[in-house]
Design a protein around this motif. Structure first.
Motif, short mmCIF file in Angstrom:
data_model
loop_
_atom_site.label_atom_id
_atom_site.label_comp_id
_atom_site.label_asym_id
_atom_site.label_seq_id
_atom_site.Cartn_x
_atom_site.Cartn_y
_atom_site.Cartn_z
N THR A 1 0.84 -1.19 0.00
CA THR A 1 0.00 0.00 0.00
C THR A 1 0.88 1.25 0.00
O THR A 1 2.10 1.17 0.19
CB THR A 1 -0.89 0.02 1.25
OG1 THR A 1 -0.04 0.09 2.40
CG2 THR A 1 -1.80 -1.21 1.31
N VAL A 2 0.27 2.40 -0.18
CA VAL A 2 1.00 3.67 -0.14
C VAL A 2 1.76 3.84 1.18
O VAL A 2 2.95 4.14 1.17
CB VAL A 2 0.06 4.87 -0.42
CG1 VAL A 2 0.74 6.19 -0.11
CG2 VAL A 2 -0.41 4.83 -1.87
N PRO A 3 1.12 3.64 2.34
CA PRO A 3 1.87 3.80 3.60
C PRO A 3 3.05 2.84 3.72
O PRO A 3 4.10 3.21 4.26
CB PRO A 3 0.83 3.54 4.69
CG PRO A 3 -0.48 3.82 4.04
CD PRO A 3 -0.32 3.43 2.60
N GLU A 4 2.91 1.62 3.23
CA GLU A 4 4.01 0.65 3.30
C GLU A 4 5.18 1.09 2.44
O GLU A 4 6.34 1.02 2.86
CB GLU A 4 3.52 -0.74 2.89
CG GLU A 4 2.59 -1.36 3.90
CD GLU A 4 1.90 -2.61 3.39
OE1 GLU A 4 1.63 -3.49 4.24
OE2 GLU A 4 1.62 -2.72 2.17
N ALA B 1 5.76 4.19 1.45
CA ALA B 1 6.27 5.42 2.06
C ALA B 1 7.23 5.09 3.20
O ALA B 1 8.31 5.68 3.31
CB ALA B 1 5.12 6.28 2.56
N ASN B 2 6.87 4.15 4.03
CA ASN B 2 7.73 3.73 5.13
C ASN B 2 9.04 3.13 4.60
O ASN B 2 10.12 3.45 5.09
CB ASN B 2 7.00 2.73 6.03
CG ASN B 2 7.80 2.36 7.24
OD1 ASN B 2 8.29 3.22 7.96
ND2 ASN B 2 7.94 1.07 7.47
N THR C 1 6.83 10.61 2.75
CA THR C 1 5.46 10.73 3.24
C THR C 1 4.52 10.01 2.28
O THR C 1 4.81 9.89 1.08
CB THR C 1 5.02 12.20 3.35
OG1 THR C 1 4.96 12.76 2.03
CG2 THR C 1 5.97 13.00 4.23
N PRO C 2 3.38 9.53 2.78
CA PRO C 2 2.40 8.92 1.89
C PRO C 2 1.95 9.87 0.77
O PRO C 2 1.73 9.45 -0.36
CB PRO C 2 1.23 8.57 2.81
CG PRO C 2 1.87 8.37 4.15
CD PRO C 2 2.99 9.39 4.19
N GLU C 3 1.85 11.15 1.09
CA GLU C 3 1.44 12.14 0.08
C GLU C 3 2.46 12.20 -1.06
O GLU C 3 2.08 12.30 -2.23
CB GLU C 3 1.28 13.53 0.72
CG GLU C 3 0.12 13.63 1.70
CD GLU C 3 0.43 13.02 3.07
OE1 GLU C 3 1.63 12.86 3.42
OE2 GLU C 3 -0.52 12.68 3.78
N VAL D 1 4.48 9.74 -2.04
CA VAL D 1 4.36 8.49 -2.81
C VAL D 1 3.16 8.57 -3.74
O VAL D 1 3.25 8.20 -4.92
CB VAL D 1 4.28 7.27 -1.87
CG1 VAL D 1 3.95 6.00 -2.65
CG2 VAL D 1 5.58 7.11 -1.10
N ARG D 2 2.02 9.07 -3.24
CA ARG D 2 0.83 9.21 -4.10
C ARG D 2 1.11 10.15 -5.27
O ARG D 2 0.73 9.87 -6.40
CB ARG D 2 -0.36 9.74 -3.29
CG ARG D 2 -1.11 8.69 -2.56
CD ARG D 2 -2.41 9.23 -1.95
NE ARG D 2 -2.72 8.47 -0.77
CZ ARG D 2 -2.30 8.76 0.46
NH1 ARG D 2 -1.57 9.83 0.69
NH2 ARG D 2 -2.61 7.97 1.47
N SER E 1 -7.21 3.57 -5.42
CA SER E 1 -6.00 3.39 -4.63
C SER E 1 -4.83 2.94 -5.50
O SER E 1 -5.02 2.37 -6.56
CB SER E 1 -6.22 2.34 -3.55
OG SER E 1 -7.28 2.70 -2.71
#
Length: 85
Positions: free
Chosen positions: A28-31, A33-34, A39-41, A43-44, A60
């Protein structure tokens, strides 16, 4: 009556044309990003601008780790080929 055995060999999974298993985990985006320490933003935004390999699932984004690692390796190669000594 059907003489087909009741059990079938289930040791294989269907594969996609590129021989990747369908069961491969999508991040996912948070994964991502980590993993990239972004930041997730960010990556998006990178996914929206096609700057990072992604798969759009509905609204998504999802990412295959093999694609992210290949992309990272390409970034290293590009950066080192530009750097002057």
């Amino acid at each position: 009556m059907n003489d087909t055995p009741l059990t079938e060999n289930t040791n294989h999974l269907p594969t996609q044309p590129n021989n990747q298993h369908l069961s491969e985990t999508l991040w996912t985006v948070p994964e991502v990003a980590n993993y990239l320490r972004l930041t997730p933003e960010t990556v998006r935004m990178m996914a929206r601008q096609y700057k990072i390999p992604s798969i759009k699932v509905g609204k998504s984004y999802r990412f295959r780790i093999i694609d992210i690692e290949s992309w990272l390796n390409a970034q290293i190669t590009t950066a080192s080929s530009i750097q002057k000594i």
